[in-house]
Scaffold this motif. Structure first.
Motif, PDB file in Angstrom:
ATOM      1  N   VAL A  68      44.228  30.645  38.961  1.00  0.00           N
ATOM      2  CA  VAL A  68      43.741  31.700  39.852  1.00  0.00           C
ATOM      3  C   VAL A  68      44.223  31.410  41.267  1.00  0.00           C
ATOM      4  CG1 VAL A  68      41.696  32.605  41.022  1.00  0.00           C
ATOM      5  CG2 VAL A  68      41.722  32.447  38.546  1.00  0.00           C
ATOM      6  N   ASN A  82      47.592  35.637  38.936  1.00  0.00           N
ATOM      7  CA  ASN A  82      46.431  35.041  38.268  1.00  0.00           C
ATOM      8  C   ASN A  82      46.747  35.128  36.781  1.00  0.00           C
ATOM      9  OD1 ASN A  82      44.601  35.056  40.785  1.00  0.00           O
ATOM     10  ND2 ASN A  82      45.142  37.220  40.568  1.00  0.00           N
ATOM     11  N   ASP A 140      41.841  27.883  42.036  1.00  0.00           N
ATOM     12  CA  ASP A 140      41.052  27.340  40.936  1.00  0.00           C
ATOM     13  C   ASP A 140      41.927  27.259  39.693  1.00  0.00           C
ATOM     14  OD1 ASP A 140      38.922  26.240  39.623  1.00  0.00           O
ATOM     15  OD2 ASP A 140      37.765  28.095  39.433  1.00  0.00           O
ATOM     16  N   GLY A 144      43.543  33.923  43.548  1.00  0.00           N
ATOM     17  CA  GLY A 144      42.590  34.735  44.296  1.00  0.00           C
ATOM     18  C   GLY A 144      43.190  35.981  44.897  1.00  0.00           C
ATOM     19  N   SER A 192      34.987  35.696  36.488  1.00  0.00           N
ATOM     20  CA  SER A 192      34.145  35.008  37.467  1.00  0.00           C
ATOM     21  C   SER A 192      34.769  35.019  38.858  1.00  0.00           C
ATOM     22  CB  SER A 192      33.888  33.560  37.027  1.00  0.00           C
ATOM     23  OG  SER A 192      35.058  32.769  37.126  1.00  0.00           O
ATOM     24  N   HIS A 193      36.109  35.162  38.909  1.00  0.00           N
ATOM     25  CA  HIS A 193      36.804  35.236  40.194  1.00  0.00           C
ATOM     26  C   HIS A 193      37.084  36.676  40.617  1.00  0.00           C
ATOM     27  CE1 HIS A 193      37.624  30.956  40.903  1.00  0.00           C
ATOM     28  NE2 HIS A 193      37.728  30.845  39.593  1.00  0.00           N
ATOM     29  N   GLN A 194      36.780  37.608  39.736  1.00  0.00           N
ATOM     30  CA  GLN A 194      36.964  39.038  40.018  1.00  0.00           C
ATOM     31  C   GLN A 194      38.408  39.348  40.450  1.00  0.00           C
ATOM     32  OE1 GLN A 194      33.741  39.747  42.879  1.00  0.00           O
ATOM     33  NE2 GLN A 194      32.439  40.461  41.205  1.00  0.00           N
TER      34      GLN A 194
END
Length: 252
Positions: free
Chosen positions: A35, A44, A24, A37, A69-71
């Motif tokens: 990001v 990130n 993302d 992940g 939001s992606h933790q």
């Protein structure tokens, strides 16, 4: 080419690399966030910001929300052309701490003469090749098996309209020992993912992998290539003809 334009081209090679392996991207209002992940704060990151001082607080809020939001853990990279000019001070005032100052180095390929390697180096194409390529990354970057597998999958499956990627793995007595990646785009050539397995360190394998990437870049018609070095890697790259252009300051 002016010094500022050259730095922008070098920075753009980093943006192309990270965009290609991102799951993302947030790119709006003068900020670029990536990001992947992966549970690693250096993978990130905020790669670029260009806003007024009075707008930075809002961008910090936007970045925190995006990564939350992606933790994933994340960092903020500050390049010499980023704005506002006092961004490091302002980040610290918002709770960030300085983690690292990474030298960005460039080698002029015009006078570079390729040499024959004593290693068996092959370009990576198949799933098996990528698994061998990842073995060096696992040990060289002291990663976890899960993170490394995720990173290998991102590199194996990425699609980029801006760059071509070339992954290489070296073998010594049929054992994969070292890995490297070259990415090339309209901006320039960039070397990443240089890693050597622990049992094969201090044997010159890393230098041979860098030369492999340099040779590929020169054969593709590039006059220079760049990379981001760790502190311990600087002397190796200097011996290979790289010189420091600027530093990326990393905050977390």
């Amino acid at each position: 080419m002016t010094a500022e334009k050259f730095i922008r081209e070098i920075q753009s090679t980093a943006e192309v690399f990270f965009k290609s392996i991102a799951v993302d991207i947030y790119q709006d209002a003068g900020i670029l966030c990536i990001v992947t992940g992966i549970d690693n704060n250096f993978l990130n990151t905020v790669l670029h910001v260009n806003v007024g001082e009075d707008q930075l607080e809002e961008r910090i809020y936007m970045a925190r929300n995006f990564f939350s939001s992606h933790q994933v853990p994340w960092t903020w990279c500050v390049n010499p052309l980023d704005q506002p000019g006092n961004i490091g001070y302002l980040l610290k005032s918002h709770g960030f701490v300085g983690l690292e100052s990474a030298p960005v180095m460039v080698c002029d390929l015009k006078n570079y003469s390729p040499t024959k390697s004593r290693l068996s180096i092959k370009e990576v194409f198949s799933l098996h090749d990528f698994q061998d390529w990842g073995k060096s990354l696992l040990e060289g970057f002291e990663s976890t098996a899960e993170n490394c597998a995720q990173f290998v999958a991102l590199n194996q499956n990425f699609r980029s309209k801006e760059a071509d990627f070339y992954h290489f793995v070296a073998y010594h007595e049929n054992e994969p020992v070292s890995s490297v990646t070259l990415s090339v785009s309209s901006y320039g050539a960039r070397i990443d993912n240089l890693a050597t397995r622990t049992a094969f360190l201090r044997q010159g394998f890393g230098a041979e992998m860098v030369r492999c990437a340099m040779t590929k870049a020169k054969n593709l018609g590039y006059s220079w290539c760049c990379l981001e070095s760790s502190r311990k890697g600087v002397s190796l790259y200097q011996k290979l003809g790289f010189r420091e252009i600027y530093r990326v300051k990393i905050y977390g």
